[in-house]
Design a protein around this motif. Structure first.
Motif, PDB file in Angstrom:
ATOM      1  N   THR A 115       0.835  -1.204   0.000  1.00 43.24           N
ATOM      2  CA  THR A 115       0.000   0.000   0.000  1.00 43.24           C
ATOM      3  C   THR A 115       0.868   1.251   0.000  1.00 43.24           C
ATOM      4  O   THR A 115       0.603   2.197  -0.739  1.00 43.24           O
ATOM      5  CB  THR A 115      -0.952   0.005   1.216  1.00 43.24           C
ATOM      6  N   SER A 136       0.586   3.784  -3.267  1.00 41.99           N
ATOM      7  CA  SER A 136      -0.345   4.888  -3.018  1.00 41.99           C
ATOM      8  C   SER A 136       0.402   6.206  -2.879  1.00 41.99           C
ATOM      9  O   SER A 136       1.610   6.268  -3.074  1.00 41.99           O
ATOM     10  CB  SER A 136      -1.169   4.597  -1.760  1.00 41.99           C
ATOM     11  N   THR A 194      -3.160   8.380   2.203  1.00 45.81           N
ATOM     12  CA  THR A 194      -3.212   6.917   2.221  1.00 45.81           C
ATOM     13  C   THR A 194      -1.815   6.350   2.450  1.00 45.81           C
ATOM     14  O   THR A 194      -1.626   5.453   3.277  1.00 45.81           O
ATOM     15  CB  THR A 194      -3.803   6.372   0.904  1.00 45.81           C
ATOM     16  N   ARG A 195      -0.826   6.877   1.750  1.00 44.65           N
ATOM     17  CA  ARG A 195       0.559   6.423   1.928  1.00 44.65           C
ATOM     18  C   ARG A 195       1.043   6.752   3.335  1.00 44.65           C
ATOM     19  O   ARG A 195       1.645   5.910   4.002  1.00 44.65           O
ATOM     20  CB  ARG A 195       1.487   7.063   0.898  1.00 44.65           C
TER      21      ARG A 195
END
Length: 183
Positions: A25, A29, A33-34
């Protein structure tokens, strides 16, 4: 029929899967989000490695043939990973420098997990009794509950974790609570 209690290898394999998902992820991303995935990954890695260092590696060192050699190699990888993770914490997750460093870190993280899964975990299953496996799972959970949430390079032995860990854990958790966990 009562559900069988968790064993330490199954617990660690489950955490490895979560670590792999979070690392993917982070890599795929951007933005919040990251950042959120990286924060969760950093915390999970910190508590996971601390628990392995306090519970799993000492047992492996004693119980499996060539255990000291295997554990020493894993501890070296963990020390290096803590250094990289500390540097990553100080970077903007959307920067090119973070992305490049994280890509290399992700590869090393995968190699480390694979080494444990091939060299250490099967042999733990062979050498430990069911009771020991369940006991280690409980001990890992207990260690994780009070472990530092940020990497602390150079604290890879049970003795160093016991001496420095509680203080580092309080500092880390206060740091996280007031929102200064990243930079």
């Amino acid at each position: 029929m009562a559900q069988q209690a968790e064993n330490v290898v199954d617990l660690l394999l489950s955490q490895h899967e979560e670590i792999r998902n979070l690392a993917s992820t982070v890599e795929k991303s951007s933005g919040e989000t990251r950042r959120a995935a990286f924060d969760r990954l950093r915390e999970l890695l910190a508590v996971h490695e601390t628990a392995e260092e306090e519970v799993v590696h000492p047992f492996a060192r004693r119980a499996i043939d060539d255990g000291s050699h295997i554990v020493d190699e894993r501890l070296e990888e963990e020390n290096e990973a803590k250094g990289v993770l500390s540097r990553l914490e100080r970077l903007d997750p959307d920067s090119a420098e973070f992305q490049e460093m994280f890509s290399d870190f992700h590869k090393d993280l995968e190699a480390h997990a694979s080494h444990e899964e091939r060299e250490e975990f099967p042999r733990l299953r062979q050498e430990a009794t069911d009771e020991q496996m369940r006991g280690m799972a409980k001990a890992v959970r207990a260690a994780e509950a009070v472990a530092p949430t940020h990497p602390h390079q150079g604290v890879e032995s049970p003795a160093k974790n016991i001496m420095a860990g509680p203080i580092a854990a309080v500092v880390d958790r206060v740091r996280d609570a007031i929102g200064k966990g990243r930079r």
